[in-house]
Design a protein around this motif. Structure first.
Motif, PDB file in Angstrom:
ATOM      1  N   LEU A   1      19.053  31.899  22.997  1.00 19.11           N
ATOM      2  CA  LEU A   1      19.995  30.784  22.866  1.00 19.11           C
ATOM      3  C   LEU A   1      21.308  31.228  22.209  1.00 19.11           C
ATOM      4  CD1 LEU A   1      17.662  27.827  21.783  1.00 19.11           C
ATOM      5  CD2 LEU A   1      18.321  28.559  24.084  1.00 19.11           C
ATOM      6  N   GLY A   2      21.715  32.460  22.479  1.00 15.80           N
ATOM      7  CA  GLY A   2      22.976  32.959  21.940  1.00 15.80           C
ATOM      8  C   GLY A   2      22.869  33.594  20.572  1.00 15.80           C
ATOM      9  N   ALA A   3      21.703  33.521  19.940  1.00 20.26           N
ATOM     10  CA  ALA A   3      21.499  34.135  18.628  1.00 20.26           C
ATOM     11  C   ALA A   3      20.969  35.550  18.831  1.00 20.26           C
ATOM     12  CB  ALA A   3      20.525  33.320  17.790  1.00 20.26           C
ATOM     13  N   GLN A   4      21.722  36.543  18.371  1.00 21.45           N
ATOM     14  CA  GLN A   4      21.334  37.934  18.531  1.00 21.45           C
ATOM     15  C   GLN A   4      20.376  38.336  17.411  1.00 21.45           C
ATOM     16  OE1 GLN A   4      24.809  40.441  19.003  1.00 21.45           O
ATOM     17  NE2 GLN A   4      25.785  38.982  20.407  1.00 21.45           N
TER      18      GLN A   4
ATOM     19  N   TYR B   1      30.977  33.982   1.257  1.00 23.39           N
ATOM     20  CA  TYR B   1      32.339  33.462   1.277  1.00 23.39           C
ATOM     21  C   TYR B   1      32.408  32.053   1.860  1.00 23.39           C
ATOM     22  CZ  TYR B   1      37.366  33.379   2.387  1.00 23.39           C
ATOM     23  OH  TYR B   1      38.693  33.048   2.487  1.00 23.39           O
ATOM     24  N   ASP B   2      31.579  31.754   2.859  1.00 27.15           N
ATOM     25  CA  ASP B   2      31.656  30.477   3.561  1.00 27.15           C
ATOM     26  C   ASP B   2      30.249  29.914   3.748  1.00 27.15           C
ATOM     27  OD1 ASP B   2      32.073  28.314   5.272  1.00 27.15           O
ATOM     28  OD2 ASP B   2      33.557  29.357   6.493  1.00 27.15           O
ATOM     29  N   ASP B   3      29.922  28.848   2.985  1.00 26.46           N
ATOM     30  CA  ASP B   3      28.588  28.248   3.031  1.00 26.46           C
ATOM     31  C   ASP B   3      28.200  27.758   4.416  1.00 26.46           C
ATOM     32  OD1 ASP B   3      27.986  28.611   0.365  1.00 26.46           O
ATOM     33  OD2 ASP B   3      28.848  26.705  -0.259  1.00 26.46           O
ATOM     34  N   SER B   4      29.179  27.345   5.197  1.00 22.68           N
ATOM     35  CA  SER B   4      28.887  26.713   6.489  1.00 22.68           C
ATOM     36  C   SER B   4      28.507  27.715   7.571  1.00 22.68           C
ATOM     37  CB  SER B   4      30.095  25.895   6.959  1.00 22.68           C
ATOM     38  OG  SER B   4      31.181  26.730   7.310  1.00 22.68           O
ATOM     39  N   ARG B   5      28.510  29.015   7.265  1.00 20.76           N
ATOM     40  CA  ARG B   5      28.273  30.028   8.289  1.00 20.76           C
ATOM     41  C   ARG B   5      26.916  30.728   8.154  1.00 20.76           C
ATOM     42  NH1 ARG B   5      33.066  30.634  10.900  1.00 20.76           N
ATOM     43  NH2 ARG B   5      32.464  32.581  11.925  1.00 20.76           N
ATOM     44  N   VAL B   6      26.075  30.233   7.249  1.00 16.69           N
ATOM     45  CA  VAL B   6      24.748  30.823   7.064  1.00 16.69           C
ATOM     46  C   VAL B   6      23.703  29.717   6.984  1.00 16.69           C
ATOM     47  CG1 VAL B   6      23.282  32.290   5.633  1.00 16.69           C
ATOM     48  CG2 VAL B   6      25.710  32.783   5.824  1.00 16.69           C
ATOM     49  N   ILE B   7      22.611  29.889   7.727  1.00 18.79           N
ATOM     50  CA  ILE B   7      21.475  28.973   7.650  1.00 18.79           C
ATOM     51  C   ILE B   7      20.212  29.776   7.384  1.00 18.79           C
ATOM     52  CG2 ILE B   7      19.961  27.431   8.957  1.00 18.79           C
ATOM     53  CD1 ILE B   7      22.403  26.320  10.325  1.00 18.79           C
ATOM     54  N   ARG B   8      19.513  29.409   6.348  1.00 20.45           N
ATOM     55  CA  ARG B   8      18.243  30.076   6.038  1.00 20.45           C
ATOM     56  C   ARG B   8      17.105  29.346   6.744  1.00 20.45           C
ATOM     57  NH1 ARG B   8      15.825  32.135   0.225  1.00 20.45           N
ATOM     58  NH2 ARG B   8      13.754  32.706   1.010  1.00 20.45           N
ATOM     59  N   VAL B   9      16.165  30.120   7.277  1.00 25.98           N
ATOM     60  CA  VAL B   9      15.006  29.543   7.958  1.00 25.98           C
ATOM     61  C   VAL B   9      13.762  29.779   7.118  1.00 25.98           C
ATOM     62  CG1 VAL B   9      13.575  29.559  10.031  1.00 25.98           C
ATOM     63  CG2 VAL B   9      16.041  29.950  10.215  1.00 25.98           C
ATOM     64  N   TYR B  10      13.045  28.714   6.842  1.00 24.96           N
ATOM     65  CA  TYR B  10      11.738  28.804   6.199  1.00 24.96           C
ATOM     66  C   TYR B  10      10.700  28.548   7.287  1.00 24.96           C
ATOM     67  CZ  TYR B  10      14.316  28.215   1.798  1.00 24.96           C
ATOM     68  OH  TYR B  10      15.189  28.357   0.746  1.00 24.96           O
TER      69      TYR B  10
ATOM     70  N   ASP C   1      10.360  24.989   9.134  1.00 26.13           N
ATOM     71  CA  ASP C   1       9.438  25.014  10.264  1.00 26.13           C
ATOM     72  C   ASP C   1       8.167  25.699   9.811  1.00 26.13           C
ATOM     73  OD1 ASP C   1       8.401  24.688  12.824  1.00 26.13           O
ATOM     74  OD2 ASP C   1      10.295  25.219  13.792  1.00 26.13           O
ATOM     75  N   THR C   2       7.151  25.641  10.649  1.00 24.29           N
ATOM     76  CA  THR C   2       5.882  26.282  10.314  1.00 24.29           C
ATOM     77  C   THR C   2       5.645  27.534  11.144  1.00 24.29           C
ATOM     78  OG1 THR C   2       4.759  24.818  11.889  1.00 24.29           O
ATOM     79  CG2 THR C   2       4.831  24.116   9.578  1.00 24.29           C
ATOM     80  N   LYS C   3       6.598  27.876  12.036  1.00 27.72           N
ATOM     81  CA  LYS C   3       6.488  29.082  12.857  1.00 27.72           C
ATOM     82  C   LYS C   3       7.853  29.388  13.454  1.00 27.72           C
ATOM     83  CE  LYS C   3       4.989  26.315  16.829  1.00 27.72           C
ATOM     84  NZ  LYS C   3       5.189  25.035  16.131  1.00 27.72           N
ATOM     85  N   PHE C   4       7.970  30.564  14.070  1.00 30.30           N
ATOM     86  CA  PHE C   4       9.182  30.934  14.784  1.00 30.30           C
ATOM     87  C   PHE C   4       8.974  30.687  16.274  1.00 30.30           C
ATOM     88  CE2 PHE C   4      10.209  33.785  11.117  1.00 30.30           C
ATOM     89  CZ  PHE C   4      11.443  33.221  10.829  1.00 30.30           C
ATOM     90  N   ASP C   5       9.761  29.783  16.852  1.00 26.69           N
ATOM     91  CA  ASP C   5       9.697  29.554  18.289  1.00 26.69           C
ATOM     92  C   ASP C   5      11.052  29.048  18.767  1.00 26.69           C
ATOM     93  OD1 ASP C   5       9.809  26.914  17.424  1.00 26.69           O
ATOM     94  OD2 ASP C   5       7.726  26.464  17.933  1.00 26.69           O
ATOM     95  N   LEU C   6      11.114  28.608  20.017  1.00 27.65           N
ATOM     96  CA  LEU C   6      12.384  28.173  20.588  1.00 27.65           C
ATOM     97  C   LEU C   6      12.938  26.958  19.847  1.00 27.65           C
ATOM     98  CD1 LEU C   6      14.274  28.977  22.940  1.00 27.65           C
ATOM     99  CD2 LEU C   6      13.155  27.222  24.320  1.00 27.65           C
ATOM    100  N   ASP C   7      12.065  26.052  19.416  1.00 23.82           N
ATOM    101  CA  ASP C   7      12.520  24.869  18.675  1.00 23.82           C
ATOM    102  C   ASP C   7      13.150  25.257  17.342  1.00 23.82           C
ATOM    103  OD1 ASP C   7      11.745  23.115  20.645  1.00 23.82           O
ATOM    104  OD2 ASP C   7       9.761  22.733  19.772  1.00 23.82           O
ATOM    105  N   THR C   8      12.596  26.279  16.696  1.00 27.58           N
ATOM    106  CA  THR C   8      13.166  26.745  15.425  1.00 27.58           C
ATOM    107  C   THR C   8      14.597  27.205  15.620  1.00 27.58           C
ATOM    108  OG1 THR C   8      10.968  27.534  14.789  1.00 27.58           O
ATOM    109  CG2 THR C   8      12.835  28.289  13.472  1.00 27.58           C
ATOM    110  N   VAL C   9      14.824  27.975  16.678  1.00 30.85           N
ATOM    111  CA  VAL C   9      16.167  28.466  16.965  1.00 30.85           C
ATOM    112  C   VAL C   9      17.098  27.308  17.305  1.00 30.85           C
ATOM    113  CG1 VAL C   9      17.557  29.960  18.451  1.00 30.85           C
ATOM    114  CG2 VAL C   9      15.263  30.676  17.751  1.00 30.85           C
ATOM    115  N   SER C  10      16.628  26.410  18.175  1.00 25.51           N
ATOM    116  CA  SER C  10      17.463  25.279  18.597  1.00 25.51           C
ATOM    117  C   SER C  10      17.823  24.384  17.413  1.00 25.51           C
ATOM    118  CB  SER C  10      16.726  24.466  19.666  1.00 25.51           C
ATOM    119  OG  SER C  10      17.492  23.361  20.081  1.00 25.51           O
ATOM    120  N   ASP C  11      16.831  24.073  16.581  1.00 25.08           N
ATOM    121  CA  ASP C  11      17.085  23.211  15.413  1.00 25.08           C
ATOM    122  C   ASP C  11      18.058  23.870  14.444  1.00 25.08           C
ATOM    123  OD1 ASP C  11      15.353  21.366  16.473  1.00 25.08           O
ATOM    124  OD2 ASP C  11      13.655  21.918  15.195  1.00 25.08           O
ATOM    125  N   SER C  12      17.928  25.167  14.258  1.00 23.34           N
ATOM    126  CA  SER C  12      18.819  25.879  13.336  1.00 23.34           C
ATOM    127  C   SER C  12      20.243  25.882  13.856  1.00 23.34           C
ATOM    128  CB  SER C  12      18.328  27.314  13.133  1.00 23.34           C
ATOM    129  OG  SER C  12      17.048  27.335  12.540  1.00 23.34           O
TER     130      SER C  12
END
Length: 354
Positions: A198-201, A255-264, A135-146
């Motif tokens: 959106l549930g992300a602390q 330990y588990d690749d499926s449990r982490v998402i990096r945001v650019y 993404d090019t910024k942090f906003d609600l769409d960034t969280v939703s897409d992640s």
């Protein structure tokens, strides 16, 4: 008459017991990386540990048709057990002055020092994440897409770790969708949570640069402790001081690749230009350059929308221009580059060989 001696005031075993008792609580990221003590007492400095890969989404299966099975890949990762250590020196005058508690403070400082080092390595392990959001910024769409990028669809609480400045920007951007930390109640995963969206602390950390963030589910990582913290002390009879050191042998990994998402959040948006089209292929220039692309990162389609085999791709200028080898007839094709970590690639470009 009993005398109070210096060796009674500096007891490394007491300090070691204190540090070992409080270390796990002092680690900020242990809700996201469970502590494993199975390596205690095992020989060797290089350890092979399990690492799970995601098996993919379920598919529709017709009546009477056998269900396709996927191999649950329990891959392994080798890492070297490392030693984190720190020392402190206290003069006799400081201990006997009666001002404050220098021995106890030394123990607390050593605890904080080791805990911060282990935390740094836990966070570094998350930086090896294979899933990502551009993404090019942090906003609600960034969280939703992640959140959509996670392979599962459960409602498990998770943490978004980000730089404090980015956290402030996100809070302003999501406006009424922001949930105060005081409203989370017993849902809080980590102490010090800033709020939630959106549930992300959201957890703020100066350990991350601006534009860098991670969505992490609990138990994504693992910390392997080789042994408890060891405390030692030694006297310097010339300076009349006591030196105390503490060290911890451990290793941390994802330990588990499926449990982490990096945001650019500052992803680049390269432009693409096609040139030198002929029957054996063409050139594709990218600005800015994107190095390290391979055949699987390109999609070449013919005029009917069918995929065309790309024989090879190469670059001699660190990703500024790629020579793409493919057999082309007299027609118009399209070439698309798949998104890369930190890069939002352009829409498909025409390759005119008519």
């Amino acid at each position: 008459m009993a005398q109070t001696k210096l060796e009674h005031m500096v007891d490394p075993q007491v300090l070691a017991d204190m540090i070992n008792a409080e270390l796990e609580n002092a680690l900020r990221f242990t809700p996201l990386a469970s502590v494993d003590r199975t390596l205690e007492g095992r020989p060797g400095s290089t350890v092979t540990v399990p690492k799970f890969k995601y098996i993919g989404d379920a598919t529709d299966v017709a009546e009477g048709v056998a269900i396709d099975t996927e191999l649950l890949e329990t891959s392994t990762e080798d890492f070297t057990i490392k030693k984190a250590a720190k020392g402190v020196e206290i003069t006799d005058e400081a201990i006997m002055s009666g001002f404050g508690d220098p021995v106890g403070e030394a123990g607390n400082q050593l605890l904080m020092s080791i805990a911060n080092k282990v935390d740094n390595d836990i966070l570094d392990s998350f930086k090896t994440a294979v899933l990502y959001t551009n993404d090019t910024k942090f906003d609600l769409d960034t969280v939703s897409d992640s959140l959509d990028n996670f392979s599962d669809e459960d409602d498990q609480e998770l943490v978004l770790i980000m730089n404090p400045k980015d956290a402030s920007k996100l809070r302003k951007a999501v406006a009424q969708n922001w949930e105060r930390a005081s409203e989370l109640g017993d849902r809080v995963i980590m102490q010090g949570v800033y709020g939630a969206v959106l549930g992300a602390q959201v957890y703020r950390s100066n350990k991350l640069e601006e534009g860098e963030a991670y969505f992490i589910k609990p138990n994504a990582g693992r910390v392997y402790l080789k042994r408890d913290v060891e405390m030692e002390d030694d006297r310097d009879i010339l300076k009349k001081s006591t030196v105390m050191t503490a060290d911890q042998h451990y290793g941390a990994h994802l330990y588990d690749d499926s449990r982490v998402i990096r945001v650019y959040s500052d992803a680049a948006e390269p432009t693409a230009t096609v040139s030198s089209v002929e029957n054996t292929g063409f050139d594709l220039a990218l600005d800015p350059a994107v190095d390290g692309l391979e055949v699987d990162d390109f999609v070449l389609l013919d005029s009917d929308g069918d995929e065309v085999t790309i024989d090879d791709v190469s670059t001699s200028d660190s990703g500024e221009t790629y020579s793409i080898e493919a057999t082309l007839s007299s027609s118009v094709y399209t070439i698309r580059v798949k998104d890369q970590p930190g890069y939002i690639m352009p829409d498909a470009k025409d390759v005119d060989n008519s």
